[in-house]
Design a protein around this motif. Structure first.
Motif, PDB file in Angstrom:
ATOM      1  N   GLY A   1       0.818  -1.217   0.000  1.00  0.00           N
ATOM      2  CA  GLY A   1       0.000   0.000   0.000  1.00  0.00           C
ATOM      3  C   GLY A   1       0.844   1.255   0.000  1.00  0.00           C
ATOM      4  N   ILE A   2       1.940   1.238   0.739  1.00  0.00           N
ATOM      5  CA  ILE A   2       2.869   2.376   0.723  1.00  0.00           C
ATOM      6  C   ILE A   2       3.431   2.559  -0.673  1.00  0.00           C
ATOM      7  N   TRP A   3       3.853   1.461  -1.292  1.00  0.00           N
ATOM      8  CA  TRP A   3       4.415   1.549  -2.640  1.00  0.00           C
ATOM      9  C   TRP A   3       3.355   1.966  -3.658  1.00  0.00           C
ATOM     10  N   ARG A   4       2.115   1.542  -3.442  1.00  0.00           N
ATOM     11  CA  ARG A   4       1.045   1.966  -4.347  1.00  0.00           C
ATOM     12  C   ARG A   4       0.876   3.482  -4.284  1.00  0.00           C
ATOM     13  N   ASP A   5       0.918   4.042  -3.079  1.00  0.00           N
ATOM     14  CA  ASP A   5       0.822   5.497  -2.944  1.00  0.00           C
ATOM     15  C   ASP A   5       2.007   6.195  -3.600  1.00  0.00           C
ATOM     16  N   GLU A   6       3.196   5.598  -3.476  1.00  0.00           N
ATOM     17  CA  GLU A   6       4.375   6.171  -4.140  1.00  0.00           C
ATOM     18  C   GLU A   6       4.187   6.166  -5.659  1.00  0.00           C
ATOM     19  N   PHE A   7       3.689   5.044  -6.189  1.00  0.00           N
ATOM     20  CA  PHE A   7       3.440   4.986  -7.629  1.00  0.00           C
ATOM     21  C   PHE A   7       2.388   5.995  -8.050  1.00  0.00           C
ATOM     22  N   ASP A   8       1.288   6.065  -7.310  1.00  0.00           N
ATOM     23  CA  ASP A   8       0.205   6.973  -7.686  1.00  0.00           C
ATOM     24  C   ASP A   8       0.693   8.411  -7.763  1.00  0.00           C
ATOM     25  N   ALA A   9       1.558   8.799  -6.813  1.00  0.00           N
ATOM     26  CA  ALA A   9       2.085  10.167  -6.835  1.00  0.00           C
ATOM     27  C   ALA A   9       3.019  10.366  -8.023  1.00  0.00           C
TER      28      ALA A   9
ATOM     29  N   LEU B   1       0.322  -5.190  -6.438  1.00  0.00           N
ATOM     30  CA  LEU B   1       0.874  -3.886  -6.804  1.00  0.00           C
ATOM     31  C   LEU B   1       1.067  -3.773  -8.314  1.00  0.00           C
ATOM     32  N   LEU B   2       1.603  -4.808  -8.928  1.00  0.00           N
ATOM     33  CA  LEU B   2       1.814  -4.764 -10.376  1.00  0.00           C
ATOM     34  C   LEU B   2       0.492  -4.735 -11.133  1.00  0.00           C
ATOM     35  N   ASP B   3      -0.516  -5.407 -10.612  1.00  0.00           N
ATOM     36  CA  ASP B   3      -1.849  -5.315 -11.227  1.00  0.00           C
ATOM     37  C   ASP B   3      -2.375  -3.886 -11.148  1.00  0.00           C
ATOM     38  N   HIS B   4      -2.152  -3.237 -10.014  1.00  0.00           N
ATOM     39  CA  HIS B   4      -2.586  -1.846  -9.844  1.00  0.00           C
ATOM     40  C   HIS B   4      -1.895  -0.943 -10.852  1.00  0.00           C
ATOM     41  N   ILE B   5      -0.600  -1.122 -11.013  1.00  0.00           N
ATOM     42  CA  ILE B   5       0.145  -0.300 -11.974  1.00  0.00           C
ATOM     43  C   ILE B   5      -0.349  -0.563 -13.390  1.00  0.00           C
TER      44      ILE B   5
ATOM     45  N   ILE C   1       2.191   3.614 -19.260  1.00  0.00           N
ATOM     46  CA  ILE C   1       3.316   3.271 -18.396  1.00  0.00           C
ATOM     47  C   ILE C   1       4.469   2.756 -19.258  1.00  0.00           C
ATOM     48  N   TRP C   2       5.638   3.334 -19.060  1.00  0.00           N
ATOM     49  CA  TRP C   2       6.852   2.823 -19.696  1.00  0.00           C
ATOM     50  C   TRP C   2       7.620   2.014 -18.669  1.00  0.00           C
ATOM     51  N   TYR C   3       7.680   0.699 -18.863  1.00  0.00           N
ATOM     52  CA  TYR C   3       8.462  -0.181 -17.997  1.00  0.00           C
ATOM     53  C   TYR C   3       9.878  -0.262 -18.571  1.00  0.00           C
ATOM     54  N   ALA C   4      10.869  -0.049 -17.728  1.00  0.00           N
ATOM     55  CA  ALA C   4      12.235   0.007 -18.246  1.00  0.00           C
ATOM     56  C   ALA C   4      13.233  -0.482 -17.204  1.00  0.00           C
ATOM     57  N   THR C   5      14.358  -0.947 -17.695  1.00  0.00           N
ATOM     58  CA  THR C   5      15.470  -1.240 -16.798  1.00  0.00           C
ATOM     59  C   THR C   5      16.093   0.087 -16.345  1.00  0.00           C
ATOM     60  N   HIS C   6      16.909   0.015 -15.334  1.00  0.00           N
ATOM     61  CA  HIS C   6      17.598   1.226 -14.880  1.00  0.00           C
ATOM     62  C   HIS C   6      18.534   1.754 -15.974  1.00  0.00           C
ATOM     63  N   ALA C   7      19.155   0.841 -16.713  1.00  0.00           N
ATOM     64  CA  ALA C   7      20.029   1.278 -17.810  1.00  0.00           C
ATOM     65  C   ALA C   7      19.236   2.038 -18.867  1.00  0.00           C
ATOM     66  N   GLN C   8      18.050   1.552 -19.188  1.00  0.00           N
ATOM     67  CA  GLN C   8      17.217   2.234 -20.182  1.00  0.00           C
ATOM     68  C   GLN C   8      16.754   3.604 -19.675  1.00  0.00           C
ATOM     69  N   VAL C   9      16.409   3.677 -18.388  1.00  0.00           N
ATOM     70  CA  VAL C   9      16.027   4.963 -17.810  1.00  0.00           C
ATOM     71  C   VAL C   9      17.184   5.934 -17.889  1.00  0.00           C
ATOM     72  N   ALA C  10      18.372   5.489 -17.499  1.00  0.00           N
ATOM     73  CA  ALA C  10      19.540   6.365 -17.514  1.00  0.00           C
ATOM     74  C   ALA C  10      19.819   6.891 -18.913  1.00  0.00           C
ATOM     75  N   GLU C  11      19.741   5.997 -19.890  1.00  0.00           N
ATOM     76  CA  GLU C  11      20.006   6.406 -21.268  1.00  0.00           C
ATOM     77  C   GLU C  11      18.983   7.432 -21.738  1.00  0.00           C
ATOM     78  N   HIS C  12      17.709   7.185 -21.428  1.00  0.00           N
ATOM     79  CA  HIS C  12      16.654   8.102 -21.891  1.00  0.00           C
ATOM     80  C   HIS C  12      16.757   9.466 -21.227  1.00  0.00           C
ATOM     81  N   VAL C  13      16.913   9.489 -19.921  1.00  0.00           N
ATOM     82  CA  VAL C  13      16.905  10.789 -19.234  1.00  0.00           C
ATOM     83  C   VAL C  13      18.124  11.616 -19.597  1.00  0.00           C
TER      84      VAL C  13
END
Length: 305
Positions: free
Chosen positions: A241-249, A278-282, A288-300
């Protein structure tokens, strides 16, 4: 290996005796630079989700010199049961993830490394034996990091591009070693919710920080140590539930939701049930773009505002 002592020498000034140049120097050594929050996410996505798993397994007890079967079996559970469950859940949702793996863990479980790669996931650095690098000399920390990078490259077939320091310890030498290795990103620090560039003594480094937070980590909520005060007091669904709130924000802000999990912790049945919810909620959200950390780093890095 030699460890640098924790206690200051008797003639070392105490913090309350530091002059302004000294305390400013400490604060400025590694600092958050420009925000790398992108103007948009790939495919016009509204938010990004970056799931990560620290596959520590047996290395935590080994690091502490604990070689008896009890503690080691808790780590073995992560490789034997937890990681396969995690992989099945990710496959069901079609989500790529980043697996930060100590080199000793990878050597103990080379088939697991191959499974990560075969499923399209990222394998990234997480120390040699989950060492506490703030207790190491600069030379020892560097040697272990280089050895770990070489080991993961040999086992995975790809040179790692990112690092998460064990226990998120970040010594005075960690950033220099990260740059020497030519790593694209770090994921150990906590100065923002969104990615940013790391500064070294006020100078841009070109290293992307994908920030973590203990709030978005399963260990503080769910760890158990029989001989210490650690107890899993929070039920798994309350943690989710905490993580769901983090995602929602993050979704409302159009930002990044980053999560840190451990196969030997989250991989138990009741906890996987909470993670699945949680993954069902997301997944119920559009864009939603699901990505590895490497993909996030490259994009940003390419698309920062």
């Amino acid at each position: 290996m030699t460890a640098t002592p924790d206690a200051p020498a008797p003639d070392t000034p105490q913090p309350w005796q530091w002059d302004e140049q000294t305390w400013r120097g400490h604060v400025a050594r590694v600092r958050a630079g420009r925000s790398l929050r992108p103007g948009s996410w790939p495919g016009g996505a509204r938010a990004a989700v970056a799931l990560s798993f620290d596959s520590d397994h047996e290395t935590i007890p080994l690091r502490d010199g604990e070689t008896r079967p009890g503690k080691l079996s808790q780590g073995e559970y992560g490789a034997r049961v937890g990681a396969p469950r995690v992989l099945r859940l990710l496959e069901r949702h079609g989500i790529p993830a980043s697996f930060f793996m100590p080199a000793v863990s990878a050597l103990l479980h080379p088939g697991e490394v191959r499974d990560y790669v075969a499923a399209g996931h990222e394998v990234a650095m997480h120390g040699w034996i989950h060492e506490r690098n703030m207790l190491l000399s600069a030379a020892d920390e560097r040697e272990l990091a280089l050895r770990a990078a070489d080991t993961l490259e040999k086992l995975s077939g790809t040179r790692p591009v990112g690092i998460r320091t064990p226990s998120w310890d970040f010594s005075d030498h960690t950033l220099a070693i990260t740059r020497e290795l030519g790593l694209r990103y770090d994921s150990s620090l906590m100065a923002d919710d969104e990615p940013y560039e790391l500064l070294a003594d006020g100078e841009p480094t070109g290293v992307v920080e994908i920030p973590v937070e203990w709030i978005r980590d399963d260990a503080p909520y769910l760890m158990m140590d029989r001989y210490a005060a650690l107890r899993p007091y929070t039920p798994p669904r309350q943690v989710a539930g905490i993580w769901r709130d983090e995602f929602d924000a993050a979704y409302a802000e159009g930002g990044l939701f980053q999560l840190t999990l451990h196969p030997h912790i989250i991989g138990h049945r009741s906890r996987m049930a909470a993670l699945a919810e949680l993954l069902d909620h997301i997944a119920a959200h559009q864009g939603i773009w699901y990505a590895t950390h490497a993909q996030v780093a490259e994009h940003v890095w390419k698309h920062a505002r």
